[in-house]
Design an enzyme around this catalytic site. Structure first.
Site, short mmCIF file in Angstrom:
data_model
loop_
_atom_site.label_atom_id
_atom_site.label_comp_id
_atom_site.label_asym_id
_atom_site.label_seq_id
_atom_site.Cartn_x
_atom_site.Cartn_y
_atom_site.Cartn_z
N ARG A 115 0.83 -1.20 0.00
CA ARG A 115 0.00 0.00 0.00
C ARG A 115 0.87 1.26 0.00
O ARG A 115 0.42 2.34 0.36
CB ARG A 115 -0.94 -0.01 1.22
CG ARG A 115 -1.93 -1.19 1.22
CD ARG A 115 -2.96 -1.03 2.32
NE ARG A 115 -2.38 -1.17 3.65
CZ ARG A 115 -2.30 -2.30 4.34
NH1 ARG A 115 -2.74 -3.44 3.80
NH2 ARG A 115 -1.78 -2.32 5.53
N TYR A 124 -11.52 28.86 -17.09
CA TYR A 124 -11.16 30.27 -17.17
C TYR A 124 -12.30 31.08 -17.80
O TYR A 124 -13.07 30.56 -18.61
CB TYR A 124 -9.88 30.44 -17.98
CG TYR A 124 -8.63 30.17 -17.17
CD1 TYR A 124 -8.15 31.11 -16.27
CD2 TYR A 124 -7.94 28.97 -17.30
CE1 TYR A 124 -7.01 30.87 -15.52
CE2 TYR A 124 -6.80 28.72 -16.56
CZ TYR A 124 -6.35 29.68 -15.66
OH TYR A 124 -5.23 29.44 -14.91
N CYS A 172 1.45 20.50 -11.45
CA CYS A 172 -0.02 20.46 -11.33
C CYS A 172 -0.46 19.04 -10.99
O CYS A 172 -1.06 18.80 -9.96
CB CYS A 172 -0.67 20.95 -12.61
SG CYS A 172 -0.33 22.70 -12.99
N ARG A 183 -3.31 19.21 -8.08
CA ARG A 183 -3.67 20.34 -7.22
C ARG A 183 -4.53 21.36 -7.95
O ARG A 183 -5.32 22.08 -7.35
CB ARG A 183 -2.39 21.04 -6.70
CG ARG A 183 -1.54 21.66 -7.79
CD ARG A 183 -0.43 22.55 -7.27
NE ARG A 183 0.35 23.08 -8.38
CZ ARG A 183 0.02 24.15 -9.10
NH1 ARG A 183 -1.09 24.81 -8.81
NH2 ARG A 183 0.79 24.56 -10.09
N SER A 184 -4.37 21.45 -9.29
CA SER A 184 -5.03 22.49 -10.07
C SER A 184 -5.14 22.03 -11.51
O SER A 184 -4.23 21.38 -12.03
CB SER A 184 -4.20 23.78 -9.99
OG SER A 184 -4.67 24.76 -10.88
N HIS A 193 -10.99 24.12 -12.67
CA HIS A 193 -11.49 25.44 -13.03
C HIS A 193 -11.63 25.64 -14.53
O HIS A 193 -10.93 25.04 -15.33
CB HIS A 193 -10.60 26.53 -12.44
CG HIS A 193 -9.15 26.37 -12.77
ND1 HIS A 193 -8.27 25.74 -11.91
CD2 HIS A 193 -8.42 26.73 -13.85
CE1 HIS A 193 -7.05 25.74 -12.44
NE2 HIS A 193 -7.12 26.33 -13.63
#
Length: 282
Positions: free
Chosen positions: A137, A226, A157, A183-184, A224
């Site tokens: 694991r 834009y 990212c 993360r983004s 997101h």
């Protein structure tokens, strides 16, 4: 409709209908004309793709499979941080005069670490564990290295992969599953690109370790769209989707380090028209 199209359409609708706006906030990204690049965002988007059933590539518009694979191999196989090792120019804006993007992405994959079994980089450690201790694991990678962030031209990212092996009842081979942590993400420019890349990675590692490809779970902390992408997205998700194509990987390659971008193929890949000149926030 392919499952990838349905997931993408549902995600975009959710972001546009239920997301929050960063308009008026202090944001880092800028458009080419210098204007701030605001977004509509959702926190904690999780998408699941069963690679044993379907290859998750969009049909709403074409995703360049070989180019996406080339970038993946640049990071995971070549362990390079120099854009001169890429066939495309998608990283050029983050490269210095010598082509380097700093201590980012492929650089971190090539750093060797001391383990009980000896010195290995993160990729070799993953392959070692999949072959020798598949039910561990602890099979994971992480390129978000805080001590080196100041020397990265772009913070990672998609920064972490966690692999998990399961045994399906009655199956001869083990199943390789993975979680991609991001993360983004710029949904229009990068979502399916990343999904395709890491789906290819799971297929390649599974074949190299004599396993079958299972699930890819994509976790996005900040998904997101834009502000200047909103009308493009609205048009894109209104299109007619098609059935998923058939993905094949060269069966003769058994060593992860021997794969090339030409070892991936799609059959019956029917798509809507490509979107040209997408504005990219920097």
């Amino acid at each position: 409709m392919s499952l990838a199209d349905k997931i993408f359409i549902d995600m975009c609708k959710d972001i546009l209908q239920n997301g929050t706006s960063t308009e008026g906030e202090k944001v880092r990204p800028r458009w080419e004309d210098g204007a701030p690049a605001y977004t509509v965002k959702k926190f904690g988007v999780v998408n699941r793709y069963d690679l044993s059933k379907e290859f998750p590539i969009l049909t709403l518009r074409r995703t360049a499979l070989k180019s996406a694979t080339d970038e993946l191999l640049w990071i995971w196989q070549k362990k390079s941080n120099n854009v001169k090792d890429l066939h495309s120019h998608i990283w050029d804006e983050w490269a210095d005069k010598d082509g380097s993007i700093g201590k980012a992405y492929g650089y971190q994959m090539g750093v060797k670490h001391q383990y009980k079994e000896g010195m290995m980089d993160q990729i070799d450690r993953v392959i070692f564990d999949l072959k020798n201790n598949p039910f561990s694991r602890r099979i994971m990678t992480n390129i978000y290295v805080h001590q080196d962030l100041h020397e990265m031209n772009l913070y990672p990212c998609a920064y972490s992969m966690t692999f998990n092996v399961t045994q399906k009842k009655g199956a001869d081979k083990l199943t390789l599953n993975a979680i991609l942590n991001q993360r983004s993400q710029d949904v229009l420019a990068a979502n399916n690109w990343n999904v395709v890349q890491y789906s290819v990675l799971v297929h390649m590692l599974a074949q190299a370790c004599d396993m079958e490809a299972g699930e890819l779970i994509h976790v996005i902390a900040d998904a997101h769209i834009y502000d200047r992408h909103i009308p493009i997205i609205e048009e894109l998700i209104s299109r007619q989707p098609y059935d998923a194509p058939v993905f094949t990987l060269n069966p003769d390659v058994k060593d992860f380090y021997e794969f090339t971008r030409n070892d991936v193929k799609l059959e019956n890949y029917v798509t809507g028209p490509q979107i040209e000149n997408i504005p990219i926030a920097i």
